[in-house]
Scaffold this motif. Sequence first.
Motif, mmCIF file in Angstrom:
data_model
loop_
_atom_site.group_PDB
_atom_site.id
_atom_site.type_symbol
_atom_site.label_atom_id
_atom_site.label_comp_id
_atom_site.label_asym_id
_atom_site.label_seq_id
_atom_site.Cartn_x
_atom_site.Cartn_y
_atom_site.Cartn_z
ATOM 1 N N LEU A 1 0.828 -1.205 0.000
ATOM 2 C CA LEU A 1 0.000 0.000 0.000
ATOM 3 C C LEU A 1 0.863 1.257 0.000
ATOM 4 O O LEU A 1 0.538 2.253 -0.652
ATOM 5 C CB LEU A 1 -0.932 0.001 1.204
ATOM 6 N N VAL A 2 1.974 1.209 0.726
ATOM 7 C CA VAL A 2 2.860 2.368 0.802
ATOM 8 C C VAL A 2 3.759 2.439 -0.434
ATOM 9 O O VAL A 2 4.130 3.532 -0.898
ATOM 10 C CB VAL A 2 3.701 2.316 2.094
ATOM 11 N N ALA B 1 9.306 9.733 -0.995
ATOM 12 C CA ALA B 1 8.496 9.596 0.220
ATOM 13 C C ALA B 1 9.237 10.186 1.406
ATOM 14 O O ALA B 1 10.462 10.114 1.501
ATOM 15 C CB ALA B 1 8.162 8.135 0.473
ATOM 16 N N LEU C 1 -0.974 7.577 5.985
ATOM 17 C CA LEU C 1 -0.526 7.776 4.607
ATOM 18 C C LEU C 1 -1.156 9.048 4.073
ATOM 19 O O LEU C 1 -2.389 9.185 4.066
ATOM 20 C CB LEU C 1 -0.930 6.575 3.746
ATOM 21 N N SER D 1 3.671 10.843 0.496
ATOM 22 C CA SER D 1 4.184 10.395 -0.801
ATOM 23 C C SER D 1 3.136 10.678 -1.871
ATOM 24 O O SER D 1 1.923 10.644 -1.593
ATOM 25 C CB SER D 1 4.511 8.897 -0.752
ATOM 26 N N ASN E 1 -9.588 3.451 0.939
ATOM 27 C CA ASN E 1 -9.722 4.910 0.934
ATOM 28 C C ASN E 1 -11.186 5.323 0.923
ATOM 29 O O ASN E 1 -11.598 6.211 1.684
ATOM 30 C CB ASN E 1 -8.974 5.469 -0.268
ATOM 31 N N ASP F 1 2.606 8.637 -4.201
ATOM 32 C CA ASP F 1 2.184 7.334 -4.702
ATOM 33 C C ASP F 1 1.198 6.631 -3.785
ATOM 34 O O ASP F 1 0.910 5.451 -3.979
ATOM 35 C CB ASP F 1 3.421 6.437 -4.891
ATOM 36 N N VAL F 2 0.718 7.319 -2.751
ATOM 37 C CA VAL F 2 -0.207 6.679 -1.808
ATOM 38 C C VAL F 2 -1.528 7.434 -1.796
ATOM 39 O O VAL F 2 -1.602 8.607 -2.192
ATOM 40 C CB VAL F 2 0.387 6.645 -0.383
ATOM 41 N N ASN G 1 -1.249 11.693 0.875
ATOM 42 C CA ASN G 1 -0.936 11.919 -0.540
ATOM 43 C C ASN G 1 -0.564 13.375 -0.743
ATOM 44 O O ASN G 1 -1.303 14.278 -0.355
ATOM 45 C CB ASN G 1 -2.145 11.552 -1.403
ATOM 46 N N ALA H 1 -6.295 -0.537 -2.070
ATOM 47 C CA ALA H 1 -6.048 0.830 -1.609
ATOM 48 C C ALA H 1 -7.242 1.728 -1.888
ATOM 49 O O ALA H 1 -7.658 2.528 -1.034
ATOM 50 C CB ALA H 1 -4.796 1.377 -2.268
#
Length: 791
Positions: free
Chosen positions: A45-46, A92, A67, A139, A295, A141-142, A69, A291
């Motif tokens: 996920l990360v 990250a 996390l 990050s 979310n 990417d999350v 974004n 993910a």
Amino acid sequence: MDKLIPTVNKLQEVFNTVGQDHIDLPQIVVVGSQSSGKSSVLENLVGRDFLPRGSGIVTRRPLVLQLVNVPHTESEDSSGSEASSDTEKFAARAQFLHLPNKVFTDMSEVRREIERETERLAGGNKGIVRTPIQLRISSPDVLNLTLVDLPGITKIPVGDQPSDIEMQTRSLVYEYISKPNSVIVAISPANVDIVNSESLKIAREVDPKGTRTVGVITKIDLMDRGTNSLDILTGRVYPLRLGFVGVVNRSQEDTLANKPISESLVYESDFFRNHAVYRTVQQHCGTATLARLLNQLLMQHIRDHLPGIKTKINALISQTEQELASYGRMSKDGDLASNSSRLLKMVTIFASEFSSSIEGTAAEMSTSELCGGARLYYIFNDIFASGLDSVNPTANLTNSDIRTAIRNSTGPRASLFVPEIAFQLLVKPQIKLLEPPAQRCVQLAYEELMKIGLSCGNNEMRRYPRLHARAMEVISDLLRERVGPTASYVESMISIERAYINTNHPDFIGGPGAINDLQRRLERRRKDSARQRVREASKTTASTRQRSVDADTVVVNSHGATEEFATNAVDDINEIDESVESAYTKAKVNGIVEHQRTVSISSNAHLRRPGSGSPIGSSTSPNGPAAVQGKFFNSFFGAGGRGRDAMHLSTEEPRSGHVSVIPVPNRLSNTSGEGTSLDDDAAALSTQLSADLTIAEQRDEMETTLIRSLISSYFSIVRKSVQDLIPKAIMHLLVNEVCENMQNRLVEELYKEPLIAELLQEDPALVAERDQRAAMLDVYKKSFAIINEAM
């Protein structure tokens, strides 16, 4: 909607700064057995490899992972010029809550910091602790998520693990997943039958309807050939309302080879897209799908629960403000005028509360026990009264003591009457017996006043322990000053009662009253004795033996004894009783005070002849019963000038007050009247001696009983007086004096400029509690503002 998860993250950060756990924020809790692939799912996920790895239990503290974004450009700018050369490495950022000023960009450093922080609290024995580690990763990417990674569920302790490791892990898992605001992610490996899944079993216990549980099937690529998880993913085996998601984890070989997670995600995507079975259900497969699902679930969960969180935070703000107000304002060391006025106010309130507790008008009173003035009333009217009633005025006086006192009070002379000096000599020590209960009453009242002082003082005064302690010292000194004079006055009251014996008191029974009372008791005793003799005579049968009497008696032989004999005997006794009663009445009319009646009935002198209606010996004689009574009372009051111990043995003309009863001696029926003069004289002499001895003993008994009656009567008068005056003295000399002088004494002793600063030093523990409440109030207000911005 995009701000909901960052809002919750901010709330978590704010609450974690003060260790607050009253608010259950929406979060995702990852649950699974040991080695089920939980860490791999989180790393996927990360998109970074940052979690500790190893054999056995590795996660020993809850890890709260936020996390966030952020745009790609922001991540590059924050990571510096080196980010442009290696975006994979520096895209990250990681930051721990316990290291707020340090930013990690190397994920291997993040892993080592997690291991160090775990060992710092959990130690090296593979045990677990409940204190979480807060980690925030930003990050591009999350997706915005808040996850909680919990220790894996294990059953058998291995190595140096605690023997109750299973109980510890289960307890920790239940603590997180039982919160209604938590979304449960139940991790189950695909190569283990789903019916043996520990995560689904635990999730079902707290979420039986499956409304907040998401199933994740890991290690799908490791299933045996010819098998698949299609039925599980589609919910045909174990239905969940939120469904199942299948993922492919990195193998241990890939982990040891440091294979990038991005390549593992590409492999996973290709696996599901090219698999003959799973390509038909790609909407249920892949880390990216998981993910997005988490979310959406988290945002929906936050949106549903955020209004309730806002309401709860608002209530906590109000409650904390009230608690903070109860601690009072913080005193300023340099403000002497303000501190002086505060000190005077607290002293006044303290004195007022003391008086109110005694009067029964206090604002707060106990309902479980007596206190204050009610307790004083109980001491006066129950404890003290019972103590006085328990004192027996004559229990420690023996008959010998009383006789000795009577004889000592007459000196070398014989007593004509019961001497009054003997009564006073005996009653004074008995009055002294009332002093111990009275002094005990004073002591109990003193202790109760001390107790009242300890219970006084409002919350503001208790903020200053030195002030409260100093105030109690002043109260103790004041009470000790007053309890001494009170005890002395009580002692004086007992001495006053002993100093003058008032025999003219209207309630005192007096000599005539005591004699009349004694006379009534003797009368009752005589009547009871006569009735007993009648009962015994009625039950006695006639004797069959032959008896002889003198010329004035009748011979009743055994041949003539019939049932009429017993009946006539009963009648004779009744007639004698009536004659004694008549003599007693005449004696009272003539002013003769009787104290006892003695009736001597000879078994030979009162028998009837068979068939005769008149009793034998019924003629009036100076030696009859009335004469005996006259002799006893004349002896008791000293008639004829004779002493109490004088005895006159004479068979001739009797003197006044010394008439004896000489019964007719028995004779055999066949004996003549000749030669009987010597026997008659001996019998008369013996009877005279017995009568005089009996009268002397009866006089001693009468005098002893009379003295006891007088002592009891006067003691009762003194006891009533003491029972009434002692509480009044205590209230006047102790209670009222303390209430009236307390405030003045407190001001005099405490209101001094050099002492004010010292007395108004607050309790350090209370200061710490107030600071904590103030910090909590600030946190709640910030949280409320954050929620308002998001809504």
